[in-house]
Design an enzyme around this catalytic site. Structure first.
Site, PDB file in Angstrom:
ATOM      1  N   HIS A  88       0.743  -1.566   0.070  1.00  0.00           N
ATOM      2  CA  HIS A  88       0.334  -0.162  -0.281  1.00  0.00           C
ATOM      3  C   HIS A  88       1.344   1.314   0.164  1.00  0.00           C
ATOM      4  O   HIS A  88       1.032   2.444   0.947  1.00  0.00           O
ATOM      5  CB  HIS A  88      -0.952  -0.387   1.420  1.00  0.00           C
ATOM      6  CG  HIS A  88      -2.047  -1.301   1.186  1.00  0.00           C
ATOM      7  ND1 HIS A  88      -3.380  -0.634   0.450  1.00  0.00           N
ATOM      8  CD2 HIS A  88      -2.299  -2.327   1.716  1.00  0.00           C
ATOM      9  CE1 HIS A  88      -3.563  -2.188   0.715  1.00  0.00           C
ATOM     10  NE2 HIS A  88      -3.065  -2.888   1.315  1.00  0.00           N
TER      11      HIS A  88
ATOM     12  N   ASN B 170     -10.284  -3.069   2.893  1.00  0.00           N
ATOM     13  CA  ASN B 170      -9.960  -2.729   1.108  1.00  0.00           C
ATOM     14  C   ASN B 170     -11.212  -2.442   0.241  1.00  0.00           C
ATOM     15  O   ASN B 170     -12.119  -2.874   1.239  1.00  0.00           O
ATOM     16  CB  ASN B 170      -9.761  -4.187   0.897  1.00  0.00           C
ATOM     17  CG  ASN B 170      -7.718  -4.128   1.244  1.00  0.00           C
ATOM     18  OD1 ASN B 170      -7.151  -3.296   1.395  1.00  0.00           O
ATOM     19  ND2 ASN B 170      -7.231  -5.393   1.040  1.00  0.00           N
TER      20      ASN B 170
ATOM     21  N   HIS C  79      -3.679   0.728  11.941  1.00  0.00           N
ATOM     22  CA  HIS C  79      -3.963  -0.100  12.767  1.00  0.00           C
ATOM     23  C   HIS C  79      -5.210  -0.563  13.181  1.00  0.00           C
ATOM     24  O   HIS C  79      -5.485  -0.090  14.493  1.00  0.00           O
ATOM     25  CB  HIS C  79      -2.753   0.466  13.990  1.00  0.00           C
ATOM     26  CG  HIS C  79      -2.759  -1.150  14.836  1.00  0.00           C
ATOM     27  ND1 HIS C  79      -2.545  -2.123  14.721  1.00  0.00           N
ATOM     28  CD2 HIS C  79      -1.775  -1.437  16.209  1.00  0.00           C
ATOM     29  CE1 HIS C  79      -2.631  -3.242  15.822  1.00  0.00           C
ATOM     30  NE2 HIS C  79      -2.065  -2.557  16.470  1.00  0.00           N
TER      31      HIS C  79
HETATM   32 FE1  HDE Z   1      -2.678  -4.978   5.431  1.00  0.00          FE
HETATM   33  N1  HDE Z   1      -0.523  -4.194   5.749  1.00  0.00           N
HETATM   34  N2  HDE Z   1      -1.690  -6.688   6.160  1.00  0.00           N
HETATM   35  N3  HDE Z   1      -4.030  -5.251   4.488  1.00  0.00           N
HETATM   36  N4  HDE Z   1      -2.565  -2.562   4.602  1.00  0.00           N
HETATM   37  C1  HDE Z   1      -0.467  -2.554   5.887  1.00  0.00           C
HETATM   38  O1  HDE Z   1       0.341  -1.594   7.408  1.00  0.00           O
HETATM   39  C2  HDE Z   1      -1.264  -7.050   6.673  1.00  0.00           C
HETATM   40  C3  HDE Z   1      -4.486  -6.529   4.711  1.00  0.00           C
HETATM   41  C4  HDE Z   1      -4.369  -3.015   4.275  1.00  0.00           C
HETATM   42  O2  HDE Z   1      -2.871   3.962   4.111  1.00  0.00           O
HETATM   43  C5  HDE Z   1       1.043  -2.568   6.099  1.00  0.00           C
HETATM   44  O3  HDE Z   1       0.778   0.573   7.972  1.00  0.00           O
HETATM   45  C6  HDE Z   1      -0.896  -8.228   6.959  1.00  0.00           C
HETATM   46  C7  HDE Z   1      -5.992  -7.033   5.206  1.00  0.00           C
HETATM   47  C8  HDE Z   1      -4.568  -1.274   4.403  1.00  0.00           C
HETATM   48  O4  HDE Z   1      -1.153   3.170   5.185  1.00  0.00           O
HETATM   49  C9  HDE Z   1       1.773  -3.992   6.829  1.00  0.00           C
HETATM   50  C10 HDE Z   1      -1.818  -9.126   6.510  1.00  0.00           C
HETATM   51  C11 HDE Z   1      -7.044  -5.791   4.907  1.00  0.00           C
HETATM   52  C12 HDE Z   1      -2.962  -1.006   4.370  1.00  0.00           C
HETATM   53  C13 HDE Z   1       0.190  -4.620   6.845  1.00  0.00           C
HETATM   54  C14 HDE Z   1      -2.549  -7.849   5.390  1.00  0.00           C
HETATM   55  C15 HDE Z   1      -5.788  -4.710   4.171  1.00  0.00           C
HETATM   56  C16 HDE Z   1      -2.019  -1.884   4.881  1.00  0.00           C
HETATM   57  C17 HDE Z   1       1.913  -2.041   5.340  1.00  0.00           C
HETATM   58  C18 HDE Z   1      -2.269 -10.568   6.488  1.00  0.00           C
HETATM   59  C19 HDE Z   1      -8.058  -5.192   4.335  1.00  0.00           C
HETATM   60  C20 HDE Z   1      -2.258   0.473   4.359  1.00  0.00           C
HETATM   61  C21 HDE Z   1       2.238  -0.107   6.017  1.00  0.00           C
HETATM   62  C22 HDE Z   1      -2.663 -10.725   7.805  1.00  0.00           C
HETATM   63  C23 HDE Z   1      -8.959  -5.577   5.359  1.00  0.00           C
HETATM   64  C24 HDE Z   1      -2.904   1.305   5.298  1.00  0.00           C
HETATM   65  C25 HDE Z   1       1.158  -0.026   7.147  1.00  0.00           C
HETATM   66  C26 HDE Z   1      -2.572   2.926   4.793  1.00  0.00           C
HETATM   67  C27 HDE Z   1      -0.727  -1.653   5.201  1.00  0.00           C
HETATM   68  C28 HDE Z   1       0.011  -5.917   6.939  1.00  0.00           C
HETATM   69  C29 HDE Z   1      -3.629  -7.809   5.325  1.00  0.00           C
HETATM   70  C30 HDE Z   1      -5.857  -3.952   4.042  1.00  0.00           C
HETATM   71  C31 HDE Z   1       2.849  -4.575   6.817  1.00  0.00           C
HETATM   72  C32 HDE Z   1       0.478  -8.665   7.912  1.00  0.00           C
HETATM   73  C33 HDE Z   1      -6.267  -8.312   4.602  1.00  0.00           C
HETATM   74  C34 HDE Z   1      -5.708  -0.520   3.577  1.00  0.00           C
HETATM   75  O5  HDE Z   1       1.381  -3.621   8.606  1.00  0.00           O
END
Ligand code: HDE
Length: 743
Positions: free
Chosen positions: A117, A189, A381
């Site tokens: 992202h 999402n 978070h």
């Molecule tokens: Fe994320 N995801 N994600 N994700 N995600 C990040 O956090 C992660 C997942 C989502 O505009 C990271 O600050 C794991 C689902 C958005 O700043 C990180 C798993 C959904 C954004 C991270 C998922 C999301 C992130 C990268 C699987 C929809 C952007 C930078 C367990 C419900 C937020 C950060 C923004 C961002 C980890 C799966 C949505 C690495 C480990 C499911 C919208 O922490």
């Protein structure tokens, strides 16, 4: 005002919508002037320090408006263009502290981009509760008419920070609610399911989707071998991948996307009863997409298309809105609803079986003032929760609860990222977290520990009567430690099939084209063949058509195909929607019906849309009469910038149209309308866009082979009448009958 300006000069220099005079356009002011006032719609929510006091950091927000340039320590500077040298042509001296400070700071201006992202755009807004959630949730911000400041960041997943907006990908939809009970982040999402069911596999799916590690290509897309290798071997990704291949993967605008919390959450009401819910954001403008050819062209024409669209809409007062809604399910020990496992993030609950109940309204009404400070530094978070909102045991969510906090520590340089202005809660903070990198609070007291007597025993613990966050005491079944998933998690195909069966023929056609495109970009035959086996388990027709496009034969299904009742709510087609902020290209040249252009422009504005006049050259179309400003020229515009076209005349080939000149080299002289305009019309037509024209401009449609009475074509009457018909057509987003309807 500077000395050089007279008030008359200043009046001439005023810009519409921007109060006050501008400095002289070319020369640099030589004396301090008042800075331009901020535009009224650019005030973000006020932030407070961890101690609730305004801090020096808040003062620093206006840093550049001071009269004199200073060093970081506040010492005034006489020169910032010349390094200190031993003579004009001599060596630069190491003692030049200003040079060293300026370059050192510059060297460290970038922080690591988000690991996923990375590319995003954001805006401030307000969330207003409807008071409709009280039965299931005690969170104060959901109460009737409570207004909560919010910050929303939209993003793509795979691309780097500088990648294009319109790539085929999932979009992030992350909302920070600065509530009075603490900050709540809904990190969702635009697709309601995910590729994996367990967080342990997140690095795998992301490594597969990111560019190949050897040469770092392709950027920001899934059309490559490693992605399809992984998702074809790992069939729990099938549902999410199918959504990506549908029109949902290429939204027209962030303003026209749904948002989903994906996981099931647990809500708790005032008497501690719990319910399971899924969160939905429903856009007031409807859910609309680009077509693939458009998306690809925009990636080159305007890689910032979505970012620009959001910013411009808010700037012009077309504030995007979404309703927050919930699907509510009983919190039973099985955590299923009508056989659907609510802990499986690859499954949805069709809205026809559990309607989405609206509980509040989100309005984005202010753009960011500083991209880095706000959009880049915001840290979401899923563990930022408020009383009344709790998590479930979805194993994907469990991993996220760890990951988001962890990732900020390297991205934002330590554990104090919560003190960055955009991340500061609006509720008073009274923690006992101390020191660490980038600590900006000056904590007082001697006893940052509990229990203490030296700081008067403060701070005290709250009970539920004082809005403490208390985890729901959910019973955990007695069990052995295992690395396993529930049996229901191995159903990977019934819901992709439900999605496919819920699509209309044009939407199916787009899905087939998307799979065919992506797989034809792969080199490995085994990857293509394996993906066809996956598609056979969704639908034979889908599999056969993609196989035909790949020049391969279609395999048979390996699982029984489950045919369930389609969910019309999954389709984007049907209905009419507001057209706020839609962009209309008005094509004209000085010989066009210019009064008609003026009327059309005004009618477009009155309808809340954006008219852009496209003409052979910049400036004004009618320099001698009432000016009509030209925003795009034939050389700079392509059809993909517009939602619809209005034709006001038949422009002859301009001198810059290739071949139009009576060239000495003997190039043929073009005859008929300017070829770039004909191309624009045929492209817009092929992309299902509404096209209107009046007076002799209708000839252009005929030259392009377009029937004047076709749906989505407005060629009857005055320019105002044409705008009215065109607006109605645009309400349906596209003239869908122009797409193949055979499936
Ligand atoms: Fe994320 N995801 N994600 N994700 N995600 C990040 O956090 C992660 C997942 C989502 O505009 C990271 O600050 C794991 C689902 C958005 O700043 C990180 C798993 C959904 C954004 C991270 C998922 C999301 C992130 C990268 C699987 C929809 C952007 C930078 C367990 C419900 C937020 C950060 C923004 C961002 C980890 C799966 C949505 C690495 C480990 C499911 C919208 O922490």
């Amino acid at each position: 005002m500077t000395k050089q300006q007279t008030s008359e000069d200043a009046a001439k220099n005023e810009l519409p919508g921007r109060p006050g005079p501008l400095p002289p356009p070319v020369s640099e002011p030589t004396e301090p002037t008042d800075p331009l006032p901020p535009k009224p719609d650019q005030d973000g929510p006020e932030t407070v320090s961890p101690t609730g006091q305004a801090t020096d950091a808040d003062q620093a927000r206006v840093a550049q408006s001071g009269a004199y340039l200073t060093t970081a320590q506040g010492t005034r500077l006489p020169d910032t263009d010349h390094s200190l040298k031993a003579g004009a042509r001599g060596p630069v001296l190491l003692q030049d502290h200003h040079l060293r400070e300026k370059i050192t700071h510059f060297d460290h201006e970038r922080i690591p981009e988000r690991v996923v992202h990375a590319r995003g755009a954001a805006a401030h807004g307000i969330f207003q509760g409807y008071g409709a959630a009280g039965e299931v949730c005690k969170a104060a911000f959901l109460a009737k008419d409570v207004e909560t400041p919010v910050f929303v960041r939209f993003s793509t997943v795979l691309g780097s920070r500088g990648s294009a907006d319109t790539v085929r990908d999932t979009r992030g939809f992350a909302t920070k609610f600065y509530t009075e009970e603490g900050t709540f982040d809904l990190v969702g999402n635009n697709i309601p399911v995910f590729f994996i069911q367990d967080a342990l596999k997140f690095p795998d799916v992301i490594h597969a989707g990111k560019p190949h590690p050897d040469r770092e290509i392709p950027q920001a897309q899934s059309a490559h071998d490693t992605f399809w290798d992984f998702v074809s071997l790992h069939t729990e990704a099938t549902h999410h991948t199918l959504w990506n291949m549908s029109d949902r993967g290429i939204p027209r605008s962030f303003r026209m996307m749904e948002g989903f919390g994906v996981h099931t959450f647990r809500l708790v009401n005032a008497v501690d009863e719990s319910a399971l819910v899924k969160f939905h954001w429903k856009p007031k403008l409807g859910v609309h997409s680009l077509v693939w050819e458009e998306a690809q062209m925009i990636s080159g024409m305007d890689p910032d298309f979505h970012r620009r669209d959001l910013f411009d809409a808010i700037e012009s007062g077309a504030f995007p809105q979404w309703e927050l809604g919930i699907q509510v399910f009983p919190d039973t020990p099985e955590q299923t609803f009508e056989g659907i496992d609510l802990l499986d993030p690859t499954k949805i609950v069709p809205e026809e079986r559990s309607p989405v109940q609206p509980i509040g309204l989100l309005t984005l009404n202010a753009n960011t003032k500083n991209y880095f400070a706000e959009t880049e530094q915001v840290a979401f978070h899923p563990g930022h929760l408020v009383p009344g909102i709790d998590v479930t045991d979805d194993p994907l969510l469990a991993g996220r609860l760890f990951s988001y906090l962890d990732t900020q520590i390297s991205r934002l340089g330590g554990p104090n990222f919560g003190q960055i202005p955009i991340n500061r809660p609006h509720a008073p903070v009274n923690d006992m977290l101390r020191d660490g990198m980038h600590q900006s609070a000056v904590h007082t007291g001697v006893a940052p520990y509990r229990p203490n007597s030296l700081d008067g025993g403060c701070p005290f613990l709250a009970g539920s009567d004082a809005a403490a966050y208390i985890e729901t005491p959910v019973k955990v079944p007695e069990a052995s430690k295992v690395r396993e998933a529930p049996a229901s998690f191995s159903d990977h195909f019934s819901q992709p099939r439900l999605f496919w069966l819920s699509m209309t023929p044009p939407e199916r056609e787009h899905i087939i084209a998307a799979y065919t495109f992506e797989l034809n970009k792969c080199y490995e035959q085994a990857v293509k063949e394996r993906t066809l086996k996956v598609l056979a388990n969704i639908d034979p027709q889908l599999c056969e058509q993609v196989a035909a496009g790949l020049g391969l034969s279609a395999p048979a299904a390996t699982v029984p195909l489950v045919t369930s009742e389609p969910s019309p709510a999954l389709s984007q087609m049907g209905g009419t929607w507001p057209t706020d902020g839609r962009v209309i290209g008005i094509i004209a040249d000085p010989s066009s019906d210019l009064d008609g252009v003026r009327t059309a422009r005004q009618a477009v504005l009155d309808a809340g849309m954006v008219p852009l006049v496209v003409a052979p050259a910049g400036g004004s179309l009618d320099p001698k009469g009432e000016p009509i400003a030209v925003q795009r020229t034939f050389a700079t515009a392509r059809s993909v910038e517009f939602d619809a076209l209005l034709l006001a005349g038949v422009p002859e080939p301009g001198a810059d149209a290739y071949g139009a000149r009576d060239s000495k080299a003997g190039a043929p002289v073009l005859e008929g309308p300017d070829p770039r305009i004909l191309l624009m019309i045929t492209e817009a037509y092929r992309h299902g866009k509404a096209i209107g024209g009046w007076s002799d401009a209708t000839q252009l449609l005929e030259t392009a082979g377009i029937g004047l009475d076709e749906p989505g074509i407005a060629a009857d009457g005055s320019s105002a009448a044409v705008v009215e018909t065109l607006t109605r057509a645009l309400g349906e987003h596209r003239a869908w009958d122009r797409f193949p309807a055979a499936l």
